[in-house]
Design an enzyme around this catalytic site. Structure first.
Site, PDB file in Angstrom:
ATOM      1  N   LYS A 175       0.850  -1.188   0.000  1.00 44.81           N
ATOM      2  CA  LYS A 175       0.000   0.000   0.000  1.00 44.81           C
ATOM      3  C   LYS A 175       0.882   1.232   0.000  1.00 44.81           C
ATOM      4  O   LYS A 175       1.489   1.573   1.015  1.00 44.81           O
ATOM      5  CB  LYS A 175      -0.917   0.036   1.219  1.00 44.81           C
ATOM      6  CG  LYS A 175      -1.841   1.260   1.235  1.00 44.81           C
ATOM      7  CD  LYS A 175      -2.028   1.797   2.645  1.00 44.81           C
ATOM      8  CE  LYS A 175      -2.600   3.190   2.713  1.00 44.81           C
ATOM      9  NZ  LYS A 175      -2.043   4.190   1.814  1.00 44.81           N
ATOM     10  N   GLU A 250       9.663   1.762  10.973  1.00 48.29           N
ATOM     11  CA  GLU A 250      10.642   2.838  11.034  1.00 48.29           C
ATOM     12  C   GLU A 250       9.887   4.151  10.952  1.00 48.29           C
ATOM     13  O   GLU A 250       9.072   4.348  10.046  1.00 48.29           O
ATOM     14  CB  GLU A 250      11.670   2.706   9.913  1.00 48.29           C
ATOM     15  CG  GLU A 250      12.585   1.504  10.082  1.00 48.29           C
ATOM     16  CD  GLU A 250      13.320   1.465  11.406  1.00 48.29           C
ATOM     17  OE1 GLU A 250      13.618   2.557  11.961  1.00 48.29           O
ATOM     18  OE2 GLU A 250      13.589   0.363  11.913  1.00 48.29           O
ATOM     19  N   CYS A 284      12.886  11.618   7.135  1.00 47.29           N
ATOM     20  CA  CYS A 284      12.926  11.236   8.555  1.00 47.29           C
ATOM     21  C   CYS A 284      14.324  11.406   9.127  1.00 47.29           C
ATOM     22  O   CYS A 284      14.491  11.523  10.339  1.00 47.29           O
ATOM     23  CB  CYS A 284      12.437   9.808   8.737  1.00 47.29           C
ATOM     24  SG  CYS A 284      13.330   8.587   7.763  1.00 47.29           S
ATOM     25  N   GLU A 384       9.125  16.591  15.607  1.00 46.59           N
ATOM     26  CA  GLU A 384       9.457  16.459  14.185  1.00 46.59           C
ATOM     27  C   GLU A 384       8.614  17.440  13.371  1.00 46.59           C
ATOM     28  O   GLU A 384       7.391  17.436  13.449  1.00 46.59           O
ATOM     29  CB  GLU A 384       9.198  15.032  13.712  1.00 46.59           C
ATOM     30  CG  GLU A 384       9.680  14.796  12.292  1.00 46.59           C
ATOM     31  CD  GLU A 384       9.521  13.352  11.861  1.00 46.59           C
ATOM     32  OE1 GLU A 384      10.430  12.841  11.181  1.00 46.59           O
ATOM     33  OE2 GLU A 384       8.493  12.740  12.195  1.00 46.59           O
TER      34      GLU A 384
END
Length: 483
Positions: A175, A250, A284, A384
């Site tokens: 997906k 992750e 990331c 973040e």
């Protein structure tokens, strides 16, 4: 010109059983529809899983070298379509042409790498404790795996999950993120043309709730590999844990680069700037904190601010230094964090605004932004942002810098810029991050070594890439053979 794609299920391109679709628009020109994709339902997920389960035994029994040959040929096919895939990636995700081309090349290289590594799938022989006995291990595929991938590396991450999964003998349902799924369709076309048997790899597009949820909850799924936010990844891991399904997630990062007095400050500013503002900060592993020794703090702030202001922002097809955000939501989030930084008392040294006028009005463009005077407990130093925003934090000493680097919930990537070998070695040994670097930006990964984070950046189960990628997608059986 836009293109209409389908789901890839059991070797065929199909519409969603719901008949519904969604559009992907160009982040540099929001009114331009780039592609149309199926808005899939649970029924589509079930069809893809049925196909994968049906194909599993035959693919698992296919010799590793033969599986590898398919992967190598898929890499060759993708290489022949590199320019096409690069343009689709730019128009859907917004990366600059250079960044997108590098990402497509990485996907090509991953196919070739795991095409060769498929020959190594097997096991090991150990010495038994008695005569007349053989003791060895055998690596077997998990079965059918679910792969859920993000929009920020829309071809590299799908391939670095799919290639080792297939090399190890698994079948898969993938997906992709809805913001940029077009390049995944190109990948499946390359695999199909390489002779991948029907049902071995399947792609279903759509929302996380309609596709992702049913996929990871299915009793037919033997492993789940996810890359995305920490919040969603935690939910994925918790869901998989109910049935003891193997899972790797992750997730986010808040990555520091420490700058010490021995560093060349201009070089350090470029190292940090590339890590912070490359890929529009939408990585990331992006450098979101610069932790700088007080002796060179002011000099570094000036240098990195000059670097930020020198960057050209524009449509990725024109290959500027920095492209747009992928969506209006991502742009709004970054602008909100810039407001938070100012409200918290940090000093805005460069950037800070949405670009407008000329070719900017229809896209999601923001200036590369630098804040100085940031306290390490500030939100812009802890959360973040996923945009081109750098928080510069002052440190009194190496020990203080190391403490500041570790004083965050995340632990994905970290680096230090120094000419002192002792500082460099201590840093990589003591920093709490899954990736640690000396004199290098926090972004950028080699494909043949493990990748993953510590703390809230990972489920800390299995690593990705290299041999670790094969480890996740394999079960190990120990065999005692007496004669």
């Amino acid at each position: 010109m836009s293109r209409t794609y389908g789901n890839f299920i059991d070797g065929e391109w199909t519409d969603s059983q719901s008949g519904e679709t969604f559009e992907v628009t160009n982040p540099a020109a929001a009114g331009e529809v780039v592609s149309v994709h199926p808005a899939s339902s649970e029924a589509d997920v079930e069809a893809a899983l049925d196909a994968a389960v049906a194909a599993q035994d035959e693919w698992a029994s296919t010799p590793g070298p033969s599986r590898g040959a398919v992967l190598r040929e898929a890499g060759n096919n993708l290489e022949a379509r590199k320019e096409e895939a690069t343009e689709v990636l730019v128009r859907e995700e917004g990366k600059t042409r250079s960044e997108a081309g590098g990402e497509v090349q990485r996907a090509i290289d991953i196919f070739h790498y795991y095409g060769a590594k498929a020959r190594d799938v097997g096991g090991t022989v150990k010495s038994a404790s008695a005569p007349g006995k053989d003791l060895y291990t055998k690596h077997e595929p998990l079965g059918t795996v679910a792969l859920i991938t993000p929009w920020n590396y829309p071809i590299a991450i799908p391939v670095w999950k799919l290639a080792p999964a297939l090399a190890a003998g698994n079948t898969a349902v993938l997906k992709p993120a809805s913001e940029a799924p077009g390049v995944v369709s190109i990948v499946l076309e390359c695999l199909d043309h390489a002779g991948l048997p029907a049902g071995v790899a399947n792609v279903v597009t759509g929302s996380g709730s309609e596709v992702g949820g049913p996929l990871i909850e299915s009793e037919h799924v033997d492993g789940v590999s996810f890359t995305g936010s920490t919040a969603v990844g935690t939910m994925v891991a918790e869901t998989a844990a109910v049935d003891l399904t193997r899972v790797q997630c992750e997730m986010g990062g808040k990555n520091p680069t420490v700058v010490m007095p021995s560093a060349d400050i201009e070089d350090a500013a470029e190292t940090v700037g590339v890590g912070a503002f490359g890929t529009t900060g939408q990585s990331c592993t992006a450098t979101s904190r610069a932790i700088v020794h007080e002796d060179v703090y002011d000099e570094f702030v000036a240098a990195v601010s000059d670097y930020a202001e020198s960057l050209v922002v524009g449509d990725g097809l024109d290959d500027p230094d920095v492209g747009p955000h992928v969506s209006e939501n991502e742009l709004s989030s970054t602008l909100e964090y810039i407001d938070i930084g100012s409200a918290e008392g940090a000093t805005l040294e460069a950037g800070g605004g949405r670009l407008s006028g000329d070719d900017y009005d229809d896209g999601y463009f923001v200036e590369p932004t630098v804040f100085s005077g940031v306290e390490n407990d500030a939100r812009i130093a802890q959360e973040e942002i996923f945009g081109p925003v750098l928080a510069v934090v002052e440190a009194e000493s190496f020990e203080d810098a190391l403490d500041l680097a570790n004083d965050v919930d995340y632990g994905l990537s970290a680096s230090i810029v120094t000419q002192d070998l002792s500082e460099g070695k201590r840093f990589v040994n003591e920093v709490e991050a899954g990736v640690a670097k000396i004199n290098e930006k926090t972004t950028g990964l080699e494909l043949h070594v493990p990748f993953g984070g510590y703390k809230d950046s990972s489920t800390n189960t299995y690593r990705e890439q290299g041999d670790a990628g094969l480890d996740f997608f394999s079960s190990v059986k120990t065999i005692y053979e007496n004669y």
